[in-house]
Scaffold this active site. Structure first.
Site, PDB file in Angstrom:
ATOM      1  N   ASP A 238      -7.052  -4.662  -7.872  1.00 31.83           N
ATOM      2  CA  ASP A 238      -6.651  -3.734  -6.814  1.00 31.83           C
ATOM      3  C   ASP A 238      -6.765  -2.286  -7.299  1.00 31.83           C
ATOM      4  OD1 ASP A 238      -5.554  -2.402  -4.687  1.00 31.83           O
ATOM      5  OD2 ASP A 238      -3.594  -3.373  -4.785  1.00 31.83           O
TER       6      ASP A 238
ATOM      7  N   HIS B 179      -6.548  -6.017  -2.437  1.00 26.67           N
ATOM      8  CA  HIS B 179      -5.484  -5.184  -1.876  1.00 26.67           C
ATOM      9  C   HIS B 179      -4.939  -5.767  -0.574  1.00 26.67           C
ATOM     10  CE1 HIS B 179      -3.102  -1.585  -1.388  1.00 26.67           C
ATOM     11  NE2 HIS B 179      -3.564  -1.419  -0.154  1.00 26.67           N
TER      12      HIS B 179
ATOM     13  N   SER C 165       0.843  -1.187   0.000  1.00 26.08           N
ATOM     14  CA  SER C 165       0.000   0.000   0.000  1.00 26.08           C
ATOM     15  C   SER C 165       0.890   1.254   0.000  1.00 26.08           C
ATOM     16  CB  SER C 165      -0.946  -0.033   1.204  1.00 26.08           C
ATOM     17  OG  SER C 165      -2.002   0.888   1.036  1.00 26.08           O
TER      18      SER C 165
END
Length: 609
Positions: free
Chosen positions: A190, A320, A127
């Site tokens: 994602d 994700h 991330s």
């Protein structure tokens, strides 16, 4: 384009990828720590530094619509378009978060020790932690270039990272030959890698709910997930479609009109991207324009029905969070599909293909959900890179013409300007040799202006301005020809209309080639010896101004160094040169001609000195 093993394509041990991914996910469990570090025991020991992401909107965006700011040139001196003197743009919050890590002395101590022990350093993050890993890797490369030529290349592995900076960062990485150290893994659905393509105003409240879900404050994706997904994809559509029009060479004036009042995100991909298709296959691309198109088109809905929006939106958030588990399965696949740069003819533009190899590629593209329009955009991106190479080959064909002209001007300098010097002889232009020199000057200006314009239009490979051949040729050109441009400028009194040459009169071709050399040799930016005569001319104009003697004396102290560095020829010290006349006018002596320089003048044939 074709199918190869993952290790053959990127030369990374799978155990390193697995460990980096595991540590990137673990970093999220310790958000109070700026980073985690651990050694990997393989055939050679690597040290992994992983960075946590953040679950606050304030750690993703700040300030402007897209949260961008100019890169810190002191910390990242290479992140610029060197010749055009344009500094890269970066996400301000990500930059500040990395600076906070850098302010921790323990981090620098650990990195320095690993480098000294000659271990490969792997920076990683999941991330927004991936964004910090990217900046950390670039910082490490900058530091090693400054300190030593004997260092082991680092590696940056990110998983579901948002975009960090603009195209200039990617350009700089490719110019420095650093792009190969950056590998970004992205699950097909994602949505996080596309978040930076949206202005904060359009996703602010929705993004915080999504971040709360990522932080496991909610068991199920938020109700805002579909709206968030659609908003991000719409903004990505604007960026991707605008970029596609540009790479396809659209000349429609409406394109520029729209871009003038619709603010588009500056962020672009960098390094190599590994797309996980959703069924155990990997697709790899290092072309930033192609990657941008894949990021957008791989996230498209097939029907647009409300139920599908909810399912895809929820899947995009779950994907994700699942890199740690899913990537293990992907890495078991021994074959990946590579969208090889410079081979667009291998890309099937539709699913109706007959060739076996192209059929395999087509299956991988279908698995990413790429439509015929998507393939056309990727085809254009690949074709553009191939065209850039052809443009470079065309420019290189003119290299001999450049060298031939420079040889003629050097001969003119040595043989045709003995009495008053190279500069003064050309400025007076009383002989036919001066006329021929002017022809050579104009021919060279045309070639170099064409090169600079191609750089401005992004029509040459990103690596071009870092090539030593052209840096050296540009330096030679500037030193030989710029004095002639200055002579022409003041001979025709252009200074009376435009002002001093060093103000608005100096052509970009000289500024550009000067910056190439300064960057390549890590030199400070200062007035070069090739601009010496512009300073002399201005001093001649200001001959009665206060402080004129101090200015002449200061210039005089730099002459000997410039001569020794090859920036100037010794002919500037000839008895009848404008410079010597200036010295005599104000000091009643030509005191710059010390004994060593007098001997040098005589050796080179300037007997009248």
């Amino acid at each position: 384009m074709g199918t190869v093993k993952l290790g053959e394509n990127m030369e990374i041990k799978e155990v390193v990828i697995q460990k980096a991914c595991s540590m990137a996910m673990n970093a999220h469990k310790s958000p109070e720590k700026q980073y985690l570090s651990k050694k990997i025991r393989t055939s050679s020991s690597e040290v992994v530094f992983s960075f946590p992401g953040s679950w606050s909107v304030n750690d993703w965006f700040a300030g402007t619509s897209f949260g961008e700011t100019k890169m810190d040139p002191q910390l990242f001196p290479s992140l610029k378009y060197v010749g055009l003197d344009v500094t890269a743009t970066v996400n301000e919050v990500f930059l500040n978060r990395f600076k906070a890590v850098l302010a921790n002395p323990q981090f620098q101590i650990e990195v320095e020790k690993a480098a000294t022990d000659r271990r490969q350093i792997v920076f990683t993050g999941h991330s927004s932690g991936g964004a910090i890993a990217i900046l950390a890797t670039i910082w490490f490369l900058e530091e090693q270039i400054r300190k030593s030529s004997n260092w082991i290349a680092p590696l940056c592995l990110t998983f579901g990272s948002p975009l960090v900076g603009d195209r200039i960062i990617n350009l700089a990485l490719r110019r420095e030959n650093w792009s190969r150290y950056f590998v970004n893994f992205v699950m097909r659905c994602d949505i996080v890698p596309q978040i930076s393509l949206s202005p904060l105003s359009s996703i602010n409240q929705k993004l915080q709910q999504v971040l709360d879900y990522f932080n496991q404050k909610a068991q199920q994706p938020p109700n805002e997930a579909p709206a968030f997904y659609v908003t991000v994809v719409k903004n990505a559509s604007s960026v991707a479609n605008y970029a596609a029009c540009k790479i396809m060479g659209s000349t429609n004036p409406l394109l520029e009109t729209i871009s003038s009042f619709i603010e588009l995100s500056p962020y672009r991909p960098l390094g190599t991207y590994v797309f996980c298709t959703g069924n155990g296959k990997l697709v790899v691309s290092s072309n930033p324009d192609a990657v941008l198109q894949v990021l957008y088109y791989a996230s498209q809905l097939s029907t647009g029905e409300a139920r599908e929006k909810v399912e895809v939106a929820q899947t995009s958030l779950r994907d994700h969070l699942n890199y740690g588990n899913d990537l293990q399965e992907y890495l078991k696949m021994s074959i990946v599909t590579c969208l090889y740069q410079h081979h667009p003819e291998a890309l099937p533009l539709s699913s109706n293909v007959g060739n076996v190899e192209r059929g395999r590629v087509d299956v991988a593209l279908n698995d990413l959900g790429l439509s015929e329009r998507a393939r056309l955009c990727i085809h254009a991106a690949e074709a553009l890179e191939k065209q850039k190479l052809r443009n470079q080959a065309s420019i290189e064909e003119k290299q001999k013409d450049i060298e031939k002209c420079l040889d003629k001007l050097e001969a003119y300098k040595k043989k045709g300007a003995l009495k008053v010097g190279y500069y003064d002889a050309f400025k007076s232009s009383e002989q036919k040799e001066d006329f021929h020199a002017n022809v050579e000057r104009l021919e060279l200006a045309g070639i170099w202006d064409e090169i600079i314009e191609m750089l401005k239009r992004n029509e040459l490979p990103d690596e071009f301005e870092g090539r030593k051949t052209w840096i050296d040729l540009g330096t030679r050109y500037r030193r030989i020809v710029e004095p002639l441009d200055i002579a022409n400028y003041y001979r025709h009194l252009k200074n009376e209309d435009t002002g001093p040459y060093m103000g608005k009169g100096r052509p970009r071709r000289y500024k550009c080639t000067q910056r190439w050399r300064e960057h390549a040799e890590r030199l400070p930016h200062e007035v070069p010896g090739s601009c010496f005569w512009a300073e002399v001319e201005e001093l001649c104009i200001k001959t009665s101004c206060q402080g004129i003697k101090e200015s002449i004396s200061h210039l005089n102290t730099k002459v000997k160094k410039w001569i020794k560095d090859g920036e100037l020829g010794v002919d500037v010290l000839l008895e009848n040169s404008t410079f010597n006349k200036l010295l005599k006018q104000h000091f009643l002596t030509n005191f710059s001609q010390d004994l060593d320089l007098r001997k040098e003048l005589h050796v080179q044939g300037f007997a009248d000195a």
